[in-house]
Design a protein around this motif. Structure first.
Motif, mmCIF file in Angstrom:
data_model
loop_
_atom_site.group_PDB
_atom_site.id
_atom_site.type_symbol
_atom_site.label_atom_id
_atom_site.label_comp_id
_atom_site.label_asym_id
_atom_site.label_seq_id
_atom_site.Cartn_x
_atom_site.Cartn_y
_atom_site.Cartn_z
ATOM 1 N N MET A 101 0.881 -1.167 0.000
ATOM 2 C CA MET A 101 0.000 0.000 0.000
ATOM 3 C C MET A 101 0.915 1.212 0.000
ATOM 4 O O MET A 101 1.813 1.315 0.834
ATOM 5 C CB MET A 101 -0.890 0.049 1.242
ATOM 6 C CG MET A 101 -1.816 1.269 1.234
ATOM 7 S SD MET A 101 -2.944 1.278 2.638
ATOM 8 C CE MET A 101 -2.230 2.584 3.619
ATOM 9 N N LEU A 116 0.964 -4.621 4.255
ATOM 10 C CA LEU A 116 -0.291 -5.001 4.897
ATOM 11 C C LEU A 116 -0.435 -6.521 4.874
ATOM 12 O O LEU A 116 -1.055 -7.088 3.975
ATOM 13 C CB LEU A 116 -1.472 -4.348 4.173
ATOM 14 C CG LEU A 116 -1.446 -2.829 4.083
ATOM 15 C CD1 LEU A 116 -2.553 -2.325 3.178
ATOM 16 C CD2 LEU A 116 -1.568 -2.227 5.473
ATOM 17 N N ALA A 118 -2.160 -8.723 6.659
ATOM 18 C CA ALA A 118 -3.512 -9.292 6.716
ATOM 19 C C ALA A 118 -4.245 -9.112 5.384
ATOM 20 O O ALA A 118 -4.903 -10.042 4.896
ATOM 21 C CB ALA A 118 -4.305 -8.658 7.852
ATOM 22 N N VAL A 119 -4.127 -7.933 4.781
ATOM 23 C CA VAL A 119 -4.779 -7.677 3.491
ATOM 24 C C VAL A 119 -4.140 -8.540 2.412
ATOM 25 O O VAL A 119 -4.839 -9.117 1.567
ATOM 26 C CB VAL A 119 -4.694 -6.175 3.126
ATOM 27 C CG1 VAL A 119 -5.206 -5.921 1.721
ATOM 28 C CG2 VAL A 119 -5.445 -5.337 4.137
ATOM 29 N N GLU A 120 -2.821 -8.656 2.453
ATOM 30 C CA GLU A 120 -2.104 -9.486 1.490
ATOM 31 C C GLU A 120 -2.594 -10.931 1.557
ATOM 32 O O GLU A 120 -2.891 -11.546 0.535
ATOM 33 C CB GLU A 120 -0.609 -9.409 1.801
ATOM 34 C CG GLU A 120 0.290 -10.071 0.813
ATOM 35 C CD GLU A 120 1.742 -9.778 1.117
ATOM 36 O OE1 GLU A 120 2.415 -10.698 1.619
ATOM 37 O OE2 GLU A 120 2.189 -8.651 0.879
ATOM 38 N N MET A 122 -5.457 -12.029 2.708
ATOM 39 C CA MET A 122 -6.849 -12.098 2.272
ATOM 40 C C MET A 122 -6.943 -12.067 0.733
ATOM 41 O O MET A 122 -7.672 -12.854 0.131
ATOM 42 C CB MET A 122 -7.640 -10.923 2.869
ATOM 43 C CG MET A 122 -9.117 -10.976 2.581
ATOM 44 S SD MET A 122 -10.119 -9.743 3.441
ATOM 45 C CE MET A 122 -9.073 -8.317 3.555
ATOM 46 N N ILE A 123 -6.207 -11.177 0.110
ATOM 47 C CA ILE A 123 -6.227 -11.079 -1.349
ATOM 48 C C ILE A 123 -5.699 -12.365 -1.983
ATOM 49 O O ILE A 123 -6.294 -12.905 -2.919
ATOM 50 C CB ILE A 123 -5.422 -9.848 -1.828
ATOM 51 C CG1 ILE A 123 -6.197 -8.571 -1.482
ATOM 52 C CG2 ILE A 123 -5.117 -9.926 -3.322
ATOM 53 C CD1 ILE A 123 -5.421 -7.288 -1.717
ATOM 54 N N THR A 137 -0.259 -6.562 -7.603
ATOM 55 C CA THR A 137 -1.265 -5.814 -6.855
ATOM 56 C C THR A 137 -0.577 -4.633 -6.193
ATOM 57 O O THR A 137 0.535 -4.759 -5.684
ATOM 58 C CB THR A 137 -1.904 -6.686 -5.749
ATOM 59 O OG1 THR A 137 -2.413 -7.873 -6.327
ATOM 60 C CG2 THR A 137 -3.009 -5.946 -5.034
ATOM 61 N N ILE A 139 -1.966 -1.156 -3.830
ATOM 62 C CA ILE A 139 -3.034 -0.322 -3.305
ATOM 63 C C ILE A 139 -2.476 1.094 -3.197
ATOM 64 O O ILE A 139 -1.490 1.325 -2.508
ATOM 65 C CB ILE A 139 -3.516 -0.818 -1.929
ATOM 66 C CG1 ILE A 139 -4.064 -2.242 -2.053
ATOM 67 C CG2 ILE A 139 -4.570 0.132 -1.357
ATOM 68 C CD1 ILE A 139 -4.352 -2.917 -0.726
#
Length: 153
Positions: A101, A116, A118-120, A122-123, A137, A139
């Motif tokens: 990000m 990130l 947790a976001v990584e 999840m994606i 990816t 952000i």
């Protein structure tokens, strides 16, 4: 050249060797230019660099080097303005699974990168469950950094 830049170039060379790639002179020149910059650079800003023999680097050479540096996770491209900056997590950045990000200050142009986890996760899990292969990816967030908020308060 500063010790930090020398160290970053050495790490970049080691990373490229570890994945069976070469850290060629043009790749090194582009990486060095990005390391020296205080904010992201567009390819046009980099085209002015000189090759070892003193001739200006040709645009295709710069674009190929940028593509390589992005593909290997050493550099990220900010899509909103087509600029490039050195990944601050390149020691563990795997280009297809890393989800940086970036926080871009609209006043001074500085960029901060945050990892990130947790976001990584999840994606990547979502893509895996959809049988989708991610190629990259990023952000992007735009706003005002703390320094500019203080200066303009």
């Amino acid at each position: 050249m500063s010790d930090l830049i020398d160290s970053a170039l050495l790490k970049a060379e080691e990373k490229t060797k570890s994945i069976g790639e070469r850290f060629t002179a043009p790749r090194r020149m582009v990486m060095k230019k990005l390391l020296e910059a205080e904010k992201p650079l567009k390819a046009y800003d980099i085209i002015g660099i000189r090759e070892e023999n003193g001739t200006p680097a040709k645009p295709p050479t710069i674009y190929r080097a940028l593509e390589f540096l992005c593909r290997t996770g050493l550099v990220h491209k900010i899509e909103s303005d087509s600029s490039y900056f050195v990944c601050t997590h390149s020691d563990h950045c795997h280009y297809d699974t890393h989800v940086p990000m970036v926080m871009i200050c609209d006043k001074c142009g500085t960029v901060s990168e945050v990892h990130l986890v947790a976001v990584e996760a999840m994606i990547n899990e979502t893509a895996k469950s959809a049988n989708f292969q991610i190629s990259r990816t990023l952000i992007e967030t735009h706003g005002t950094c703390a320094n500019c908020r203080t200066a303009f308060a």
